[in-house]
Design an enzyme around this catalytic site. Structure first.
Site, PDB file in Angstrom:
ATOM      1  NE  ARG A 119      -0.596   1.731   3.570  1.00 23.53           N
ATOM      2  CZ  ARG A 119       0.563   2.340   3.779  1.00 23.53           C
ATOM      3  NH1 ARG A 119       1.666   1.672   4.096  1.00 23.53           N
ATOM      4  NH2 ARG A 119       0.643   3.652   3.661  1.00 23.53           N
ATOM      5  N   GLY A 120       0.223   2.403  -0.166  1.00 20.79           N
ATOM      6  CA  GLY A 120       0.977   3.646  -0.281  1.00 20.79           C
ATOM      7  C   GLY A 120       1.298   3.849  -1.759  1.00 20.79           C
ATOM      8  CB  ALA A 121       1.022   6.831  -3.938  1.00 17.54           C
ATOM      9  CD  GLN A 126      -3.803   3.651   6.189  1.00 15.29           C
ATOM     10  OE1 GLN A 126      -4.474   4.156   7.086  1.00 15.29           O
ATOM     11  NE2 GLN A 126      -4.312   3.365   5.014  1.00 15.29           N
ATOM     12  CG  ASP A 165      -2.454   8.464  -1.866  1.00 14.54           C
ATOM     13  OD1 ASP A 165      -2.506   9.166  -0.835  1.00 14.54           O
ATOM     14  OD2 ASP A 165      -2.112   7.268  -1.864  1.00 14.54           O
ATOM     15  CG  ASN A 225      -1.864  12.285   1.643  1.00 15.69           C
ATOM     16  OD1 ASN A 225      -1.295  11.334   1.125  1.00 15.69           O
ATOM     17  ND2 ASN A 225      -1.646  12.603   2.906  1.00 15.69           N
TER      18      ASN A 225
HETATM   19  O1  MRU Z   1      -4.603   3.747   1.548  1.00 18.83           O
HETATM   20  P1  MRU Z   1      -3.127   3.691   1.589  1.00 18.83           P
HETATM   21  O2  MRU Z   1      -2.549   3.134   2.834  1.00 18.83           O
HETATM   22  O3  MRU Z   1      -2.526   3.085   0.342  1.00 18.83           O
HETATM   23  O4  MRU Z   1      -2.812   5.205   1.637  1.00 18.83           O
HETATM   24  C1  MRU Z   1      -1.938   5.844   0.883  1.00 18.83           C
HETATM   25  C2  MRU Z   1      -0.978   6.473   1.737  1.00 18.83           C
HETATM   26  O5  MRU Z   1      -0.059   5.825   2.155  1.00 18.83           O
HETATM   27  C3  MRU Z   1      -1.124   7.860   2.121  1.00 18.83           C
HETATM   28  O6  MRU Z   1      -2.202   8.534   1.628  1.00 18.83           O
HETATM   29  C4  MRU Z   1       0.180   8.541   1.974  1.00 18.83           C
HETATM   30  O7  MRU Z   1       0.180   9.720   2.652  1.00 18.83           O
HETATM   31  C5  MRU Z   1       0.560   8.788   0.553  1.00 18.83           C
HETATM   32  S1  MRU Z   1       2.238   8.764   0.364  1.00 18.83           S
HETATM   33  C6  MRU Z   1       2.507   7.336  -0.569  1.00 18.83           C
END
Ligand code: MRU
Length: 372
Positions: free
Chosen positions: A54-56, A209, A249, A259
């Site tokens: 997970r995470g962009a 998270q 994201d 985000n």
């Molecule tokens: O839903 P997730 O855990 O995939 O969320 C995305 C993120 O990790 C956050 O929004 C983060 O701040 C973005 S940075 C990759």
């Protein structure tokens, strides 16, 4: 812990697993450290969907490796059937999560590079090269973001002559990328430079998270405090935050930022408290085709159960306890959009950029060209 030696990297190739990709399974963190092998495009799509990765940034890299797995699967197919399989695999990956741009960016890069390659070995070789390249770029971009961002922390430390309190949200740490993280890279760079820091971590309900960020900071020995999301306004009002670093994201070409849900509320509180608010992301998160984040960015709606229940991991198993009375409906938008006017600056590997359309067009002329 499962007895595995803990890595500080979310996804990698391992010669002991030649037909697969290794990942840290984030579904059982922060309680259990577990590495698993993903050996098909189907299971990579499943891993993205269920947030094992997970995470962009990490999602983009995983999609890149997913296409490499698709090329491996296409090994014995005719060129026409192989192309069909690659396109179907791309669609499967694209259908997992809609908001993070990195996913479609990585898939498009693979499809473009693989198009027309008829020799299976060449196709596999190219897919591997592109996937590794996406991963390497993610690492170097985050490292560079750290070098740029740490200057802001150092300046505050010089000005205030005391420990600097940094607020972050969700997990834009190394778990959300391959290594380093985007919001956390300046934090780790400050720690390395000996600048005293304290990080305020919001829990980021419903998936919490923030607990992943706390786990990372704990592991790195960075002083931090975990708060419920609704405490953030209070601590900003009390003067307990000097600077905010969040991730992204998807970023539109006008500087609007999608985000994790709750980012917009933090930006509102930071503006009210006159606290600088920075968004850190690799340029793979900038969407050349989005002109306005509020109208253009699709916000992922996740299952109601993540809100109606609280989840944890007990003896290695995910468990959920209901907190909402049965019969009450819940909603679960996973992201929000912070308008660019509320953002002090955008930090990418190309440099610090004002959050407005002109500044972005100047720093990213290739993105403007791509969309025209
Ligand atoms: O839903 P997730 O855990 O995939 O969320 C995305 C993120 O990790 C956050 O929004 C983060 O701040 C973005 S940075 C990759």
């Amino acid at each position: 812990m499962t007895g595995q030696t803990q890595k500080n990297q979310t996804i990698w190739l391992d010669e002991d697993y030649p037909d697969g990709v290794r990942i840290i399974d984030q579904r059982v963190l922060p309680f259990t450290y577990s590495e698993i092998t993903i050996d098909s495009v189907e299971s990579m799509a499943e891993s993205i969907l269920t947030m094992a990765v997970r995470g962009a940034g990490c999602i983009g890299v995983s999609a890149g490796f997913g296409m490499y797995l698709a090329a491996l699967e296409a090994r014995s197919l005719t060129p026409a059937k192989a192309e069909e399989h690659l396109n179907a695999s791309a669609d499967k990956l694209l259908a997992t999560r809609p908001t993070a741009t990195n996913l479609s960016w990585a898939v498009a890069m693979q499809l473009k590079a693989l198009s027309g390659i008829e020799d299976e070995n060449q196709r596999i070789q190219k897919a591997r090269e592109i996937a590794v390249g996406i991963s390497d770029d993610d690492v170097s971009s985050c490292r560079r973001i750290g070098e740029i961002g740490v200057k802001l922390i150092r300046d505050l430390h010089t000005e205030y002559g005391r420990k600097i309190n940094i607020l972050t949200h969700c997990n834009a740490g190394w778990l959300a990328f391959v290594k380093h993280g985007s919001a956390t890279a300046p934090i780790y760079a400050a720690q390395k430079a000996g600048i005293p820091i304290h990080v305020v971590v919001g829990e980021s309900r419903p998936r919490n998270q923030g607990a992943l960020t706390a786990w990372e900071l704990n592991g790195a020995g960075v002083e931090h405090t975990y708060l419920v999301d609704s405490a953030v306004g209070h601590i900003i009002q009390n003067g307990e935050v000097d600077i905010v670093f969040v991730g992204a994201d998807r970023v539109s070409m006008n500087g609007d930022v999608a985000n994790k849900i709750g980012t917009y509320l933090r930006a509102l509180a930071a503006r009210e408290g006159d606290v600088p608010f920075y968004v850190n992301f690799p340029s793979s998160t900038l969407d050349p085709y989005s002109k306005n984040g509020i109208s253009d960015i699709e916000i992922e709606e996740r299952p109601e159960k993540e809100v109606s229940h609280v989840s944890s991991v007990v003896e290695g198993r995910n468990v959920a306890a209901r907190v909402l009375p049965p019969g009450s409906p819940a909603r679960n938008p996973a992201f929000d959009v912070t308008p660019h006017q509320m953002i002090t600056g955008l930090i990418t590997e190309r440099g610090l950029c004002d959050a407005n359309p002109m500044a972005l067009a100047k720093m990213f002329p290739d993105y403007v060209a791509r969309a025209s």
